[in-house]
Design a protein around this motif. Structure first.
Motif, PDB file in Angstrom:
ATOM      1  N   GLY A 235       9.204  31.601  38.941  1.00 43.99           N
ATOM      2  CA  GLY A 235       8.924  30.195  38.711  1.00 43.99           C
ATOM      3  C   GLY A 235      10.192  29.420  38.989  1.00 43.99           C
TER       4      GLY A 235
ATOM      5  N   VAL B 171      11.781  26.301  38.141  1.00 46.98           N
ATOM      6  CA  VAL B 171      11.607  25.253  37.142  1.00 46.98           C
ATOM      7  C   VAL B 171      12.663  24.181  37.395  1.00 46.98           C
ATOM      8  CG1 VAL B 171      11.531  24.734  34.674  1.00 46.98           C
ATOM      9  CG2 VAL B 171      10.792  26.995  35.506  1.00 46.98           C
TER      10      VAL B 171
ATOM     11  N   GLN C 287       5.471  27.925  41.749  1.00 47.04           N
ATOM     12  CA  GLN C 287       5.194  29.324  41.457  1.00 47.04           C
ATOM     13  C   GLN C 287       5.350  30.104  42.754  1.00 47.04           C
ATOM     14  OE1 GLN C 287       4.910  30.185  38.243  1.00 47.04           O
ATOM     15  NE2 GLN C 287       5.229  28.010  37.963  1.00 47.04           N
TER      16      GLN C 287
ATOM     17  N   SER D 295      17.271  34.634  35.293  1.00 50.43           N
ATOM     18  CA  SER D 295      17.197  33.181  35.299  1.00 50.43           C
ATOM     19  C   SER D 295      18.385  32.709  36.131  1.00 50.43           C
ATOM     20  CB  SER D 295      17.262  32.612  33.882  1.00 50.43           C
ATOM     21  OG  SER D 295      17.169  31.197  33.925  1.00 50.43           O
TER      22      SER D 295
ATOM     23  N   SER E 108       8.653  19.901  36.581  1.00 48.95           N
ATOM     24  CA  SER E 108       7.711  20.444  37.560  1.00 48.95           C
ATOM     25  C   SER E 108       8.144  21.854  37.957  1.00 48.95           C
ATOM     26  CB  SER E 108       7.659  19.566  38.810  1.00 48.95           C
ATOM     27  OG  SER E 108       7.184  18.278  38.490  1.00 48.95           O
ATOM     28  N   THR E 109       7.198  22.651  38.428  1.00 46.67           N
ATOM     29  CA  THR E 109       7.523  24.011  38.845  1.00 46.67           C
ATOM     30  C   THR E 109       6.889  24.334  40.187  1.00 46.67           C
ATOM     31  OG1 THR E 109       5.581  25.061  37.836  1.00 46.67           O
ATOM     32  CG2 THR E 109       7.542  24.810  36.438  1.00 46.67           C
TER      33      THR E 109
ATOM     34  N   GLY F 188      17.712  23.172  38.861  1.00 42.35           N
ATOM     35  CA  GLY F 188      16.673  23.966  38.219  1.00 42.35           C
ATOM     36  C   GLY F 188      17.097  25.419  38.093  1.00 42.35           C
TER      37      GLY F 188
ATOM     38  N   GLY G 127       1.885  25.295  41.804  1.00 39.69           N
ATOM     39  CA  GLY G 127       2.896  24.434  41.226  1.00 39.69           C
ATOM     40  C   GLY G 127       2.311  23.634  40.085  1.00 39.69           C
TER      41      GLY G 127
END
Length: 165
Positions: free
Chosen positions: A83, A85, A97, A46, A94-95, A61, A113
């Protein structure tokens, strides 16, 4: 009878962001979950994504996902499933991908997305800015097209009648 509105067909997104990968020590943000030689090593992460490369940059994000080593050549090659994020005001929740096989300096595909970035398609070009000790900072040049979704204007029924077979 259904009611609906027509949204713009596509919007374009161009932005430059930065991610910080910390492999060990304080602030670690990725761990190896499978350690295989000569390839197959898998890790999850992450990584924070910021609006600038410096320490005073704002986090907008996180890139969250997995990486799997898929080639054991002189320049390791990884397959990523990510992702992005967003947590900033503009795209909060919102994301994007992101998927693809690349080396450190390479390109990923945007394959979808959610939220404001629904149905996104495009590319992310990743370029290493610094790599010192256990920390790498990369520039992410994002270029995508997406279809903004207006989910609040759809209402009513379709008038369909279901019958028993």
């Amino acid at each position: 009878m259904a009611s609906y509105t027509i949204s713009p067909v596509q919007s374009e997104l161009k932005m430059t962001l930065y991610n910080k990968e910390v492999y060990a020590g304080a602030g670690i943000n990725g761990v190896t979950v499978i350690n295989k030689e000569p390839m197959g090593t898998t890790w999850v992460f992450s990584w924070p994504v910021t609006d600038g490369p410096g320490t005073n940059a704002n986090i907008v994000g996180h890139l969250q996902g997995t990486g799997v080593q898929v080639a054991n050549t002189p320049n390791y090659v990884w397959h990523y499933s990510l992702g992005l994020v967003f947590g900033d005001k503009r795209f909060n929740g919102s994301t994007l991908q992101i998927s693809g096989t690349s080396q450190i300096n390479g390109e990923w595909s945007i394959v979808g997305g959610t939220g404001e970035l629904s149905m996104a398609k495009g590319t992310v070009t990743r370029t290493e800015i610094t790599n010192t000790g256990n920390t790498r900072i990369s520039e992410l040049k994002i270029h995508a097209f997406y279809t903004p979704m207006n989910r609040t204007n759809v209402s009513g029924t379709t008038g369909c009648k279901f019958e028993k077979a």
